[in-house]
Design an enzyme around this catalytic site. Structure first.
Site: not given
Ligand code: WQD
Length: 338
Positions: A124, A149, A153
């Protein structure tokens, strides 16, 4: 036969479809902790072939040994892992037991084989943390993990680096995903909505489907063009196809090094607001949202330098953000019976 651990999961199921479309015979091993057996039917509906399946938690070392005794495994794509960042903070021991224990059981079996087999590891972009430069290349520094988590990785990659040094002929590719979204065009498989969604796109589609009154944007005061976080959202089918390309790269003995790492993204950053605009464009409906507080652990921006995968694997994404968001919405409407 290609062993796909966690093959009933979101990325795993899409990868099984791509593998079977390329003529590979697949055995899925999955413990159903974050999926359902129905996904097998979905895979068959998506590509016309039902893969072999065995329910097993890979922490069961005897069970893992049994897999290799009963099948001629010629390659492994290892997805099986717990992956909820927040949950891992609350349950670190369970995360290390599951994610590291499963990997070690697989490697213990591989070292008993006459000839090691190719191993593709699901890693990741989270290993980069808040990267110093953008876009992020594979040479970027690995930062201290922000969660157990993320650390599983990083430790998983380190275990693989040490193992390829000790095991003659063992070849490994770690694929560092950015943000996978969307669903197969057949909408026979997609991201299963188990529990409250953590990720942005499922939260958008579930809000639009009426499951939540509004989406909360976690902060709009970041140093980015529109103040919201930037990520590299990659269509899950593009990501699945990259796994097949990586596996075939090793099977065809094209790997120059025993251990190779590739970033898998589109190479383009999109902000939260841009993803919302994409959804409104493809769905024709307005999304209700409010601006909330920043979420702990969020990096400001992360998107991939994809030149290495482009040049070495000959792979790059083919699908746009709109196509990915549109497929996610089609999947949401299907599972809500709309
Ligand atoms: C994306 C953006 C949030 C929800 C995650 C894991 C990472 C990987 C990919 C496994 C951020 C914003 C989100 C909401 C929001 N997974 N957001 N409101 O955090 O980049 O990565 O998934 O390997 O390990 O951490 O993805 O989709 O959670 O967030 O504003 O209700 O959307 O703040 O900026 P993230 P995400």
């Amino acid at each position: 036969m290609i062993l796909v651990t966690g093959g009933l999961g979101f990325i795993g199921s899409h990868t099984v479809v791509s593998l079977q479309e390329k003529g590979h015979e697949v055995l899925i091993v999955d413990d159903l902790s974050n999926s359902t057996i129905e996904v097998l039917k979905g895979i068959e509906a998506a590509c016309g072939t039902r893969p072999k399946f065995q329910e097993l938690n890979l922490q069961n070392s005897l069970g893992v040994a049994g897999i290799f005794k009963s099948h001629k495994i010629t390659g492994i794509i290892h997805f099986a892992a717990a992956k909820a960042v927040g949950e891992s903070v609350k349950k670190p021991i369970a995360y290390y037991q599951n994610n590291i224990g499963s990997l070690l059981n697989l490697l213990a079996e591989i070292q008993t084989l006459d000839k090691p087999i190719p191993f593709i590891f699901s890693s990741s972009c989270t290993v980069y943390g808040e990267a110093k430069t953008l876009p992020i290349s594979e040479r970027a520094a690995i930062q201290p993990a922000m969660s157990p988590y993320g650390n599983t990785k990083q430790v998983g990659e380190e275990i693989l680096v040490d193992t390829v040094k000790a095991l003659e002929g063992f070849k490994v590719i770690s694929l560092r995903y950015f943000n996978p979204i969307g669903a197969h065009p057949s909408i026979a498989i997609g991201e299963l909505p188990i529990g409250k969604p953590q990720n942005l796109v499922p939260f958008i589609t579930q809000t639009a489907a009426g499951l939540y009154p509004k989406l909360t944007i976690f902060g709009n005061d970041y140093p980015t063009p529109d103040g919201t976080n930037v990520r590299d959202y990659i269509h899950v089918v593009d990501l699945a196809e990259a796994h097949v390309v990586a596996l075939e790269h090793v099977l065809a003995c094209k790997s120059t090094d025993a251990y190779e790492v590739f970033n898998l993204g589109t190479g383009k950053g999109s902000s939260v607001l841009e993803v919302i605009k994409s959804f409104e464009r493809v769905s024709g409906q307005k999304l209700i949202y409010k601006i909330g507080k920043r979420r702990a652990g969020d990096v400001i921006a992360a998107y991939a330098d994809t030149s290495k995968a482009n040049e070495v694997l000959g792979w790059k994404t083919k699908r746009s953000l709109d196509e990915a968001v549109s497929s996610a919405w089609d999947w949401e409407k299907k599972i809500r019976g709309r």
